[in-house]
Design a protein around this motif. Structure first.
Motif, PDB file in Angstrom:
ATOM      1  N   LEU A  70       0.752  -1.199   0.068  1.00 23.08           N
ATOM      2  CA  LEU A  70      -0.022  -0.006   0.097  1.00 23.08           C
ATOM      3  C   LEU A  70       0.817   1.154   0.063  1.00 23.08           C
ATOM      4  CD1 LEU A  70      -2.720  -1.307   2.738  1.00 23.08           C
ATOM      5  CD2 LEU A  70      -3.156  -0.531   0.178  1.00 23.08           C
ATOM      6  N   THR A  71       2.290   1.185   0.136  1.00 25.77           N
ATOM      7  CA  THR A  71       3.086   2.169   0.338  1.00 25.77           C
ATOM      8  C   THR A  71       4.228   2.070  -0.142  1.00 25.77           C
ATOM      9  OG1 THR A  71       3.979   1.644   2.485  1.00 25.77           O
ATOM     10  CG2 THR A  71       2.059   2.597   2.398  1.00 25.77           C
ATOM     11  N   LEU A  93      -8.031  -0.919   1.432  1.00 24.90           N
ATOM     12  CA  LEU A  93      -7.931   0.259   1.953  1.00 24.90           C
ATOM     13  C   LEU A  93      -9.161   1.081   1.850  1.00 24.90           C
ATOM     14  CD1 LEU A  93      -5.975   2.040   3.613  1.00 24.90           C
ATOM     15  CD2 LEU A  93      -4.956   2.918   1.369  1.00 24.90           C
ATOM     16  N   GLY A  96       0.161   5.690   3.143  1.00 23.46           N
ATOM     17  CA  GLY A  96      -0.882   4.768   2.013  1.00 23.46           C
ATOM     18  C   GLY A  96      -1.525   5.554   1.104  1.00 23.46           C
TER      19      GLY A  96
END
Length: 346
Positions: A24-25, A323, A46
């Motif tokens: 996510l990052t 997310l 993120g």
């Protein structure tokens, strides 16, 4: 919410928490197939993908936000993530890194519970076969409840005496007890209102205390299940069991390790990859004018396996979607600010 939201990534050791964070990052949290790879909590930013307002007015080419970025009508909004130490059964009594995990957890506004649906890691994160991941969902919630409940029970006599002496409302009394978990009056009032036929606080027994703690957890720690490692042969049967047992819980099928791999290939200019979708393009697909590097036979075979086992079958790796679901449980509302509604500047 007085600050930017913080999403906690939780689960047992080796379930894929740090891999999910990395997917996510751009963080480089340590990953490893052994317990307690994560010791200190990893914080990273993120990017939540939402439809940008620019697409409504055909202004995609002009959209240059100061907060996050926009690409072809998709806004990428920064959101803070926290990957905490793996939780094992008995954490509420201090086993494993339980005390540290639970103390880190109190900062979170919502949770992404990463569940290893392959059944290849036991409750302590050790390699095995045939483990039932349903157990992970049940005991994680129980450990959080026992932690909060235990802290409450230790002071219950004093709490009741003070509540009776001051004649305070239940919400005010509980605010003093739950404030350490980052709860506010609105959260506590919502939890109290959700319990039917709640008696006066001085009449609560252990059963009523448990009901109160469970109601508080739903408000303070709304949870999304990331059913991870979906490309494993044993995943299907475990996913079915979980969805049948928890039909009202938000759950997303994910393969975090696949997302990390695809983003790495895209950065190295081997593929064009549209995150959150099933679309991968290689040099063979787009031709030399694409500027992509050629894939060797081994990498090409791996990309084809990913297409067949994950992307075409499930529609994406699920990481972007998990997310988005976490943002939904927090009821976050995007605001697109401009100085001039006619020209959409600044």
């Amino acid at each position: 919410m007085p600050r930017d939201p913080l999403i906690g990534i939780v689960g047992k050791p080796s379930s894929g928490k740090s891999t999910t964070l990395n997917s996510l990052t751009d963080a480089n949290a340590k990953m490893g197939a052994f317990p307690f790879t994560t010791i200190d909590p990893n914080r990273a930013t993120g990017y939540l993908q939402i439809d940008c307002a620019c697409a409504r007015y055909g202004k995609e080419d002009l959209c240059k936000p100061n907060y996050g970025w926009c690409s072809k009508g998709k806004r990428h909004v920064p959101i803070e993530l926290l990957d905490v130490a793996g939780l094992i059964p008995g954490a509420s009594q201090g086993l494993g890194l339980g005390n540290k995990f639970l103390d880190d957890l109190r900062q979170a506004d919502a949770l992404i519970h990463v569940v290893d649906v392959s059944g290849t890691t036991d409750s302590n994160g050790k390699a095995t076969r045939g483990y039932d991941p349903l157990q992970d969902i049940e005991w994680l919630q129980d450990e959080i409840r026992l932690w909060i409940e235990g802290n409450l029970q230790k002071r219950w006599g004093t709490i009741v005496r003070r509540h009776t002496a001051t004649k305070s409302p239940i919400v005010e009394t509980l605010r003093a007890q739950f404030g350490g978990y980052g709860a506010n009056m609105n959260m506590i009032a919502k939890a109290v209102d959700s319990i039917p036929d709640l008696p006066p606080l001085e009449e609560w027994d252990n059963e009523w205390i448990t009901k109160m703690v469970k109601a508080f957890m739903k408000v303070k720690f709304p949870t999304v299940l990331a059913l991870n490692k979906i490309d494993h042969p044993d995943a299907d049967k475990n996913v079915s069991k979980i969805l049948l047992k928890y039909p009202d819980t938000r759950a997303v099928l994910t393969s975090a390790i696949t997302e990390v791999f695809l983003r790495k290939l895209a950065k190295q200019n081997y593929i064009k990859y549209e995150e959150g979708t099933e679309f991968i393009d290689t040099l063979e697909d787009l031709g030399e004018e694409s500027g992509l590097k050629p894939l060797d036979e081994k990498l090409m075979q791996r990309v084809e396996n990913i297409r067949d086992l994950v992307l075409y079958r499930f529609g994406s790796t699920g990481v972007v979607q998990v997310l988005q679901e976490a943002a939904k449980v927090l009821d976050l509302v995007p605001i697109f600010t401009v100085r001039n509604i006619q020209t959409f500047t600044e």
